[in-house]
Design a protein around this motif. Structure first.
Motif, PDB file in Angstrom:
ATOM      1  N   ALA A   1      67.417  92.438  42.808  1.00  0.00           N
ATOM      2  CA  ALA A   1      66.823  92.247  41.483  1.00  0.00           C
ATOM      3  C   ALA A   1      67.603  91.196  40.712  1.00  0.00           C
ATOM      4  CB  ALA A   1      66.855  93.571  40.725  1.00  0.00           C
ATOM      5  N   ASP A   2      66.881  90.349  40.015  1.00  0.00           N
ATOM      6  CA  ASP A   2      67.500  89.389  39.097  1.00  0.00           C
ATOM      7  C   ASP A   2      67.510  90.066  37.724  1.00  0.00           C
ATOM      8  OD1 ASP A   2      68.564  87.184  37.986  1.00  0.00           O
ATOM      9  OD2 ASP A   2      66.825  85.875  38.266  1.00  0.00           O
ATOM     10  N   SER A   3      68.552  90.882  37.478  1.00  0.00           N
ATOM     11  CA  SER A   3      68.543  91.777  36.313  1.00  0.00           C
ATOM     12  C   SER A   3      68.552  91.002  34.996  1.00  0.00           C
ATOM     13  CB  SER A   3      69.761  92.700  36.362  1.00  0.00           C
ATOM     14  OG  SER A   3      69.801  93.386  37.589  1.00  0.00           O
ATOM     15  N   ASP A   4      67.756  91.497  34.054  1.00  0.00           N
ATOM     16  CA  ASP A   4      67.688  90.843  32.746  1.00  0.00           C
ATOM     17  C   ASP A   4      68.626  91.549  31.758  1.00  0.00           C
ATOM     18  OD1 ASP A   4      66.426  93.201  32.226  1.00  0.00           O
ATOM     19  OD2 ASP A   4      64.445  92.318  31.856  1.00  0.00           O
TER      20      ASP A   4
ATOM     21  N   ALA B   1      68.387  95.334  31.522  1.00  0.00           N
ATOM     22  CA  ALA B   1      69.028  96.076  32.625  1.00  0.00           C
ATOM     23  C   ALA B   1      70.544  96.097  32.430  1.00  0.00           C
ATOM     24  CB  ALA B   1      68.663  95.435  33.960  1.00  0.00           C
ATOM     25  N   VAL B   2      71.092  94.991  31.965  1.00  0.00           N
ATOM     26  CA  VAL B   2      72.532  94.929  31.686  1.00  0.00           C
ATOM     27  C   VAL B   2      72.878  95.927  30.576  1.00  0.00           C
ATOM     28  CG1 VAL B   2      74.386  93.464  30.761  1.00  0.00           C
ATOM     29  CG2 VAL B   2      72.803  92.553  32.486  1.00  0.00           C
TER      30      VAL B   2
ATOM     31  N   LYS C   1      79.135  93.093  38.446  1.00  0.00           N
ATOM     32  CA  LYS C   1      78.058  92.140  38.740  1.00  0.00           C
ATOM     33  C   LYS C   1      78.510  91.331  39.947  1.00  0.00           C
ATOM     34  CE  LYS C   1      76.595  88.358  38.319  1.00  0.00           C
ATOM     35  NZ  LYS C   1      76.302  87.546  39.544  1.00  0.00           N
TER      36      LYS C   1
ATOM     37  N   VAL D   1      75.047  95.950  38.451  1.00  0.00           N
ATOM     38  CA  VAL D   1      73.835  95.183  38.126  1.00  0.00           C
ATOM     39  C   VAL D   1      73.843  93.936  39.000  1.00  0.00           C
ATOM     40  CG1 VAL D   1      73.330  95.877  35.753  1.00  0.00           C
ATOM     41  CG2 VAL D   1      74.997  94.074  36.145  1.00  0.00           C
ATOM     42  N   THR D   2      72.714  93.634  39.614  1.00  0.00           N
ATOM     43  CA  THR D   2      72.648  92.434  40.450  1.00  0.00           C
ATOM     44  C   THR D   2      71.983  91.302  39.668  1.00  0.00           C
ATOM     45  OG1 THR D   2      70.522  93.119  41.365  1.00  0.00           O
ATOM     46  CG2 THR D   2      72.508  93.773  42.582  1.00  0.00           C
ATOM     47  N   GLY D   3      72.226  90.095  40.152  1.00  0.00           N
ATOM     48  CA  GLY D   3      71.621  88.922  39.522  1.00  0.00           C
ATOM     49  C   GLY D   3      72.534  87.733  39.630  1.00  0.00           C
TER      50      GLY D   3
ATOM     51  N   THR E   1      72.577  86.845  34.485  1.00  0.00           N
ATOM     52  CA  THR E   1      72.924  88.277  34.421  1.00  0.00           C
ATOM     53  C   THR E   1      74.404  88.424  34.075  1.00  0.00           C
ATOM     54  OG1 THR E   1      71.280  88.638  36.145  1.00  0.00           O
ATOM     55  CG2 THR E   1      72.793  90.457  35.709  1.00  0.00           C
TER      56      THR E   1
END
Ligand code: NAD
Length: 452
Positions: free
Chosen positions: A17-20, A23-24, A153, A182-184, A188
């Motif tokens: 996932a490209d966390s926004d 999400a962070v 991250k 959190v991924t990204g 991110t």
């Protein structure tokens, strides 16, 4: 979603996932909620969880190693050696937690005081792709020991192993919300750094990203530790035993296909033995097997992605244009995968860009010096100061030279970094130190209660 590509095959092996920012925010909120109960545990209780984390990590170390190699192309024998250090690291931080003193009485002129050492709060840990799990351990270990909670991250290239790590954390019984992932990509990471709930950022990565992170941390006066790039010098003194140095060439000068921040990519050779050194390096580097990184007999793999391969190739082109002599390498050894053949440039001078800028690939530059003073001057004429090495059968003589190098750490006749001592950089190589007993201090704040 961001695809994850195997750099040896160029095949897509997963996606993350490209966390926004939302999400962070959710991850930071979970870490904030877990902070009170986690910091209320005694340091020895937290040490127990760190030991459980080490035990659970060990159970899945092989699985993680293979997953890391599939993502970043690090040769599997090297990945396994790196993963084997991770439980050692968590146990080391457990031992520091067991010794942690969080309260001290001080007699003062007007009465007395209680000096408390409290966790700094939620930590944002941002890591690169070249050593994903060890670099998480270097941050998470002291953070958890100190009583902080964390949001990690990982780099987008190496996030699949972070999902396994999430399961390891749960298996260790660490309460929910203490460790969050959190991924990204860059955005991110930037959202994590900018989040007001994050009170300390621990970052390993490029100098450019480190400066952007430091600037953001300054606006909120956040604590920050930065482990950044390097262009470290390996000084071979004129009495060097080249047969003793030969087995260290890979681990000291080009570990992880040269994608290691503290690699000794500037080899400083005495003028009297210059050709001998270049010949030895060329024979050694060209004899190291390159190929499928899952083959345990391979020690040079591909570079992590196409952009890194292109960047390294552009530096090889630059070296030619600057007038350095290419002794070996320079081409693409295979049709498939992001491979660059190990490359050595001789007749390099320290004003050339290939001697000044971090290439982050299997490219060595060999510089000539006449006196020890000149060797030290060349080593110190760099915008970086992360690693270093001095090689000589005369340990005291090498140590005297090591003392004069402006850098964060220097090895004498070794490339093995001890975890019991501080590691980090000066100048453009960063701020602060990880590892060593003082590393926990970076996650603690002092609070004084002074009494009449
Ligand atoms: P990078 O700086 O591009 O990325 C590192 C991490 O930071 C990634 O997770 C990335 O998504 C994130 N990131 C990038 N820009 C960001 C920003 N502005 N704000 C927040 N997060 C951001 O580095 P890379 O290309 O992944 O790694 C290679 C670099 O890391 C090399 O320069 C190398 O020397 C350095 N490095 C240093 C050490 C050390 O200990 N000093 C160790 C390994 C790698």
């Amino acid at each position: 979603m961001i695809p994850v590509i195997n750099p040896a095959t160029e095949e897509v092996i997963g996606s993350i996932a490209d966390s926004d920012a939302a999400a962070v925010d959710a991850a930071v909120s979970a870490a904030e909620a877990a902070l009170g109960p986690w910091s209320a545990l005694s340091p020895p209780e937290r040490a127990g969880y760190l030991r459980a984390l080490a035990d659970e990590f060990e159970k899945r170390s092989d699985e993680i190693s293979e997953l890391v190699t599939r993502q970043n192309g690090t040769p599997i024998s090297i990945t396994r050696a790196m993963q084997s250090q991770v439980p050692v690291c968590y146990r080391y931080f457990a031992s520091l937690a067991e010794k942690l003193s969080v309260e001290e009485r001080v007699e003062t002129a007007s009465g007395d005081a209680i000096v408390l050492r409290e966790p700094v709060g939620v930590v944002g840990a941002i890591t690169p792709w070249n050593g994903p799990q060890p670099l998480i351990a270097w941050k998470l270990g002291p953070a958890l020991a100190a009583g902080c909670t964390a949001v990690i991250k990982p780099a987008p290239e190496t996030s699949l192993d972070a999902f396994v790590f999430e399961e390891i954390v749960a298996a260790a019984g660490i309460p929910s919300g203490v460790v969050n992932i959190v991924t990204g990509g860059r955005e991110t990471g930037a959202a994590l750094v900018a989040h007001p709930g994050v009170r300390k950022v621990a970052f390993t990565g490029s100098t450019a990203a480190g400066k952007a992170i430091a600037a953001e941390c300054a606006t909120q006066l956040k604590r920050v530790t930065l482990e950044l790039g390097g262009k470290s010098a390996g000084i071979l003194l004129d009495d060097v035993d080249l047969e003793a140095f030969r087995p260290l060439v890979l681990s000291a000068c080009a570990p992880n296909t040269g994608q290691t921040c503290r690699a000794l990519t500037r080899v400083l050779a005495p003028a009297s033995r210059y050709d001998e050194v270049v010949d030895m390096l060329a024979a050694t580097m060209s004899g190291i097997p390159q190929g499928d990184p899952l083959d345990p007999g391979v020690f040079f793999g591909p570079l992590v992605n196409a952009a890194q391969r292109d960047r390294v190739e552009s530096y090889i082109e630059l070296g030619r244009a600057e007038g350095a002599r290419r002794v070996i390498g320079g081409g693409r050894p295979f049709d498939r995968g992001y491979y660059v053949a190990p490359t050595i440039f001789a007749d390099v001078t320290n004003d050339m860009r290939i001697a000044r800028e971090e290439i982050f690939g299997p490219v060595l530059t060999v510089l000539r010096y006449r006196t020890e003073d000149e060797a030290v001057a060349i080593a110190n004429d760099s915008e970086y100061g992360l690693g270093g090495g001095v090689f000589s059968p005369d340990r005291d003589r090498a140590t005297a030279v090591a003392r004069r190098i402006v850098t964060g750490s220097v090895g004498v006749n070794t490339s093995t970094l001890p975890i019991e001592t501080p590691f980090g950089g000066v100048k453009n190589s960063g701020i602060g130190r990880e590892l060593g007993p003082q590393s926990v201090d970076a996650y603690l704040e002092y609070k004084t209660i002074f009494r009449a």
